[in-house]
Motif scaffolding. Structure first.
Motif, PDB file in Angstrom:
ATOM      1  N   ASP A  89      11.374  -9.017  -2.522  1.00 49.32           N
ATOM      2  CA  ASP A  89      12.805  -8.761  -2.354  1.00 49.32           C
ATOM      3  C   ASP A  89      13.560 -10.009  -2.800  1.00 49.32           C
ATOM      4  N   GLU A  90      14.168  -9.921  -3.975  1.00 46.65           N
ATOM      5  CA  GLU A  90      14.850 -11.094  -4.545  1.00 46.65           C
ATOM      6  C   GLU A  90      16.009 -11.564  -3.670  1.00 46.65           C
ATOM      7  N   GLY A  91      16.750 -10.633  -3.089  1.00 43.64           N
ATOM      8  CA  GLY A  91      17.864 -11.006  -2.221  1.00 43.64           C
ATOM      9  C   GLY A  91      17.409 -11.803  -1.014  1.00 43.64           C
ATOM     10  N   LYS A  92      16.336 -11.330  -0.365  1.00 47.38           N
ATOM     11  CA  LYS A  92      15.790 -12.064   0.777  1.00 47.38           C
ATOM     12  C   LYS A  92      15.215 -13.402   0.333  1.00 47.38           C
ATOM     13  N   SER A  93      14.621 -13.449  -0.848  1.00 49.29           N
ATOM     14  CA  SER A  93      14.073 -14.716  -1.347  1.00 49.29           C
ATOM     15  C   SER A  93      15.170 -15.753  -1.515  1.00 49.29           C
ATOM     16  N   ILE A  94      16.301 -15.333  -2.023  1.00 50.47           N
ATOM     17  CA  ILE A  94      17.435 -16.249  -2.172  1.00 50.47           C
ATOM     18  C   ILE A  94      17.945 -16.670  -0.788  1.00 50.47           C
ATOM     19  N   GLN A  95      18.097 -15.707   0.090  1.00 48.52           N
ATOM     20  CA  GLN A  95      18.634 -15.974   1.428  1.00 48.52           C
ATOM     21  C   GLN A  95      17.746 -16.942   2.220  1.00 48.52           C
ATOM     22  N   ARG A 144      15.299 -18.983   1.022  1.00 51.44           N
ATOM     23  CA  ARG A 144      14.740 -20.108   0.264  1.00 51.44           C
ATOM     24  C   ARG A 144      14.871 -21.448   1.002  1.00 51.44           C
ATOM     25  N   ALA A 189      10.353 -11.175   2.309  1.00 51.19           N
ATOM     26  CA  ALA A 189      10.846 -11.579   0.991  1.00 51.19           C
ATOM     27  C   ALA A 189       9.713 -11.636  -0.031  1.00 51.19           C
TER      28      ALA A 189
END
Length: 90
Positions: free
Chosen positions: A12-18, A20, A74
């Motif tokens: 999940d790219e959004g969770k990865s950004i959130q 990080r 994520a």
């Protein structure tokens, strides 16, 4: 002491950004303790790799499962015991 390569695949790219910052702080703390040897992201955005030092697969798995990326969904992970060859002492 054994080495383990942990592949953190993007889920999940959004969770990865959130998450990080939390993930990086988690790894920094483990690096300071001597548990993480090195880490980095893949340039194609598909995830990253962390090299852990540990006594067993089970002990490293319990650490990996505490990573904010794993706890939040994520990333997924794959662990492989790794026989490092190096001219450097870490």
């Amino acid at each position: 002491m054994k080495y383990f390569a942990v592949f953190l695949s993007m889920k999940d790219e959004g969770k990865s950004i959130q998450y990080r910052p939390d993930h990086l702080e988690f790894l920094e703390n483990l690096r300071n303790e001597g548990t993480v040897l090195m880490n980095g992201k893949f340039s194609d955005g598909s995830g990253g790799l962390v090299i852990y030092k540990g006594d067993s697969l089970e002990s490293v798995k319990s650490i990996v499962e505490a990573d904010p990326y794993i706890k939040t969904g994520a990333r997924s992970y794959t662990i492989r015991e790794w026989e490092m060859v190096s001219n450097h002492d870490f």
